[in-house]
Design a protein around this motif. Structure first.
Motif, PDB file in Angstrom:
ATOM      1  N   TYR A  36      -0.738  -5.123   2.792  1.00 53.58           N
ATOM      2  CA  TYR A  36      -0.365  -3.717   2.769  1.00 53.58           C
ATOM      3  C   TYR A  36      -0.739  -3.135   1.412  1.00 53.58           C
ATOM      4  O   TYR A  36      -0.809  -3.847   0.398  1.00 53.58           O
ATOM      5  CB  TYR A  36       1.146  -3.538   3.003  1.00 53.58           C
ATOM      6  CG  TYR A  36       1.565  -3.568   4.457  1.00 53.58           C
ATOM      7  CD1 TYR A  36       1.670  -4.770   5.143  1.00 53.58           C
ATOM      8  CD2 TYR A  36       1.864  -2.393   5.139  1.00 53.58           C
ATOM      9  CE1 TYR A  36       2.057  -4.803   6.474  1.00 53.58           C
ATOM     10  CE2 TYR A  36       2.253  -2.421   6.474  1.00 53.58           C
ATOM     11  CZ  TYR A  36       2.348  -3.625   7.127  1.00 53.58           C
ATOM     12  OH  TYR A  36       2.738  -3.654   8.460  1.00 53.58           O
ATOM     13  N   GLN A  38       0.202   0.182  -1.272  1.00 55.54           N
ATOM     14  CA  GLN A  38       1.185   1.215  -1.536  1.00 55.54           C
ATOM     15  C   GLN A  38       0.782   2.040  -2.747  1.00 55.54           C
ATOM     16  O   GLN A  38       0.598   1.508  -3.844  1.00 55.54           O
ATOM     17  CB  GLN A  38       2.577   0.619  -1.771  1.00 55.54           C
ATOM     18  CG  GLN A  38       3.673   1.677  -1.899  1.00 55.54           C
ATOM     19  CD  GLN A  38       5.047   1.112  -2.163  1.00 55.54           C
ATOM     20  OE1 GLN A  38       5.197   0.020  -2.704  1.00 55.54           O
ATOM     21  NE2 GLN A  38       6.091   1.862  -1.782  1.00 55.54           N
ATOM     22  N   PRO A  44       4.367   1.917   2.169  1.00 59.14           N
ATOM     23  CA  PRO A  44       3.255   0.965   2.307  1.00 59.14           C
ATOM     24  C   PRO A  44       2.385   1.307   3.513  1.00 59.14           C
ATOM     25  O   PRO A  44       2.861   1.879   4.499  1.00 59.14           O
ATOM     26  CB  PRO A  44       3.970  -0.381   2.510  1.00 59.14           C
ATOM     27  CG  PRO A  44       5.321  -0.193   1.924  1.00 59.14           C
ATOM     28  CD  PRO A  44       5.670   1.240   2.172  1.00 59.14           C
ATOM     29  N   ARG A  45       1.127   0.928   3.406  1.00 57.30           N
ATOM     30  CA  ARG A  45       0.187   1.204   4.493  1.00 57.30           C
ATOM     31  C   ARG A  45      -0.538  -0.082   4.849  1.00 57.30           C
ATOM     32  O   ARG A  45      -1.057  -0.768   3.972  1.00 57.30           O
ATOM     33  CB  ARG A  45      -0.806   2.279   4.053  1.00 57.30           C
ATOM     34  CG  ARG A  45      -1.775   2.749   5.119  1.00 57.30           C
ATOM     35  CD  ARG A  45      -2.611   3.915   4.613  1.00 57.30           C
ATOM     36  NE  ARG A  45      -3.640   3.478   3.670  1.00 57.30           N
ATOM     37  CZ  ARG A  45      -4.927   3.341   3.944  1.00 57.30           C
ATOM     38  NH1 ARG A  45      -5.360   3.552   5.171  1.00 57.30           N
ATOM     39  NH2 ARG A  45      -5.784   2.975   3.019  1.00 57.30           N
ATOM     40  N   PHE A  46      -0.589  -0.393   6.132  1.00 56.50           N
ATOM     41  CA  PHE A  46      -1.260  -1.598   6.619  1.00 56.50           C
ATOM     42  C   PHE A  46      -2.751  -1.550   6.279  1.00 56.50           C
ATOM     43  O   PHE A  46      -3.417  -0.534   6.454  1.00 56.50           O
ATOM     44  CB  PHE A  46      -1.073  -1.688   8.133  1.00 56.50           C
ATOM     45  CG  PHE A  46      -1.844  -2.784   8.801  1.00 56.50           C
ATOM     46  CD1 PHE A  46      -3.127  -2.552   9.301  1.00 56.50           C
ATOM     47  CD2 PHE A  46      -1.298  -4.033   8.957  1.00 56.50           C
ATOM     48  CE1 PHE A  46      -3.836  -3.554   9.935  1.00 56.50           C
ATOM     49  CE2 PHE A  46      -2.000  -5.044   9.594  1.00 56.50           C
ATOM     50  CZ  PHE A  46      -3.276  -4.805  10.079  1.00 56.50           C
TER      51      PHE A  46
ATOM     52  N   GLU B 101       1.262  -3.940  13.425  1.00 53.46           N
ATOM     53  CA  GLU B 101       1.383  -3.317  12.120  1.00 53.46           C
ATOM     54  C   GLU B 101       2.460  -2.249  12.156  1.00 53.46           C
ATOM     55  O   GLU B 101       2.683  -1.598  13.186  1.00 53.46           O
ATOM     56  CB  GLU B 101       0.041  -2.711  11.705  1.00 53.46           C
ATOM     57  CG  GLU B 101      -0.396  -1.548  12.555  1.00 53.46           C
ATOM     58  CD  GLU B 101      -1.704  -0.937  12.076  1.00 53.46           C
ATOM     59  OE1 GLU B 101      -2.752  -1.284  12.646  1.00 53.46           O
ATOM     60  OE2 GLU B 101      -1.652  -0.098  11.161  1.00 53.46           O
TER      61      GLU B 101
END
Lengths: 110, 113
Positions: A36, A38, A44-46, B101
Motif C-alpha cells: 500500500y 500513503q 492508504p492506497r492499494f 484490496e
C-alpha cells in the motif's frame, strides 16, 4: 501474522527506478504479500498484491523469490508525486484485517 | 471512479463527549473497516464489519467504541466518551470481499481537547 521488516526511509531522484525490499521470514503458506501507498493526510492506497514470482500492473512490479521470505516492490521511473510511505503487508487476507508496519518513507527529489 | 467518503473531515470535541464519524463505503462492497492513525504513527486496525455484524476487532476497540450500518449506505463509528488519546486520523475502508484490496476514505481528523 508474519512480521515484516522494511527500510525506514529511502531517497531517490526523478526518473530513477526504485526498489523497496521487505523481509518476511515467517510467511505462512496461505499468506499473500500486499503493498500500500500513503500520502500525507490521506488514506492508504492499494498498489499491488502477489503470492509468488512476479506480478506487474500499470503502477509497479512485485518480485517474490521462490522461498517467499522477502519481496521487492519496484517503481519504474519515479516522479516527485511518488513521494509517500510504502507499506508491505503479509497475511492470508481472511477477514480482511490489514496489519500495517512503520513502512518505508520514500522521498523523490528533482 | 467510485470512492469511499467520510464526514466530517475534521472534528473537534471536548474530552468525555460522544462523537460519531460517518462513512459511505463503495456501493457494491460488502466488507467495512475502521482504522486509526495517531499523528506520526502507523495505521492501526480497529474493527471489521460484515453481514451486519462485527467480524473482528482489535484491543483498541473497547466498550467505548461501537459501529453501525444504520441504512444501506452509511457506516458509522461512535466513540461514547472521548479521551485525549483518541485524537487521531480515523480511516474508513471497504472491500468487495474479505480477501480483496481495501479502498480507504480520506479520513476524519479527530481532535479531543
Amino acid at each position: 501474522l508474519a512480521k515484516t521488516t522494511q527500510p525506514i526511509s529511502m531517497d531517490s531522484y526523478e526518473g530513477q527506478e526504485v526498489n523497496i525490499t521487505c523481509s518476511h521470514n515467517n510467511i505462512a503458506t496461505n499468506d499473500y504479500i500486499t503493498w500500500y501507498q500513503q500520502f500525507p493526510s490521506q488514506g492508504p492506497r492499494f498498489i499491488i498484491q502477489g503470492y509468488k514470482t512476479k506480478v506487474t500492473n500499470e503502477v509497479a512490479s512485485l518480485f517474490i523469490p521462490a522461498d517467499r521470505k522477502s519481496s521487492t516492490l519496484s517503481l519504474p521511473r519515479v516522479s516527485l508525486s511518488d513521494t509517500a510511505v510504502y507499506y508491505c503487508l503479509v497475511g492470508d487476507n481472511q477477514g480482511g484485517k490489514l496489519i500495517f508496519g512503520q513502512g518505508t518513507e520514500l522521498s523523490v527529489k528533482p | 471512479e467510485p470512492e469511499v467518503t467520510q464526514t466530517p473531515s475534521h472534528q473537534v470535541t471536548q474530552m468525555g463527549q460522544e462523537v460519531i464519524l460517518r462513512c459511505v463505503p463503495i456501493s457494491n462492497h460488502l466488507y467495512f473497516y475502521w482504522y486509526r492513525q495517531i499523528l506520526g504513527q502507523k495505521v492501526e486496525f480497529l474493527v471489521s464489519f460484515y453481514n451486519n455484524e462485527i467480524s473482528e476487532k482489535s484491543e483498541i476497540f473497547d466498550d467505548q467504541f461501537s459501529v453501525e450500518r444504520p441504512d444501506g449506505s452509511n457506516f458509522t463509528l461512535k466513540i461514547r466518551s472521548t479521551k485525549l488519546e483518541d485524537s487521531a486520523m480515523y480511516f474508513c475502508a471497504s472491500s468487495v470481499g474479505g480477501v480483496n484490496e481495501q479502498f480507504f476514505g480520506p479520513g476524519t481528523r479527530l481532535t479531543v481537547l
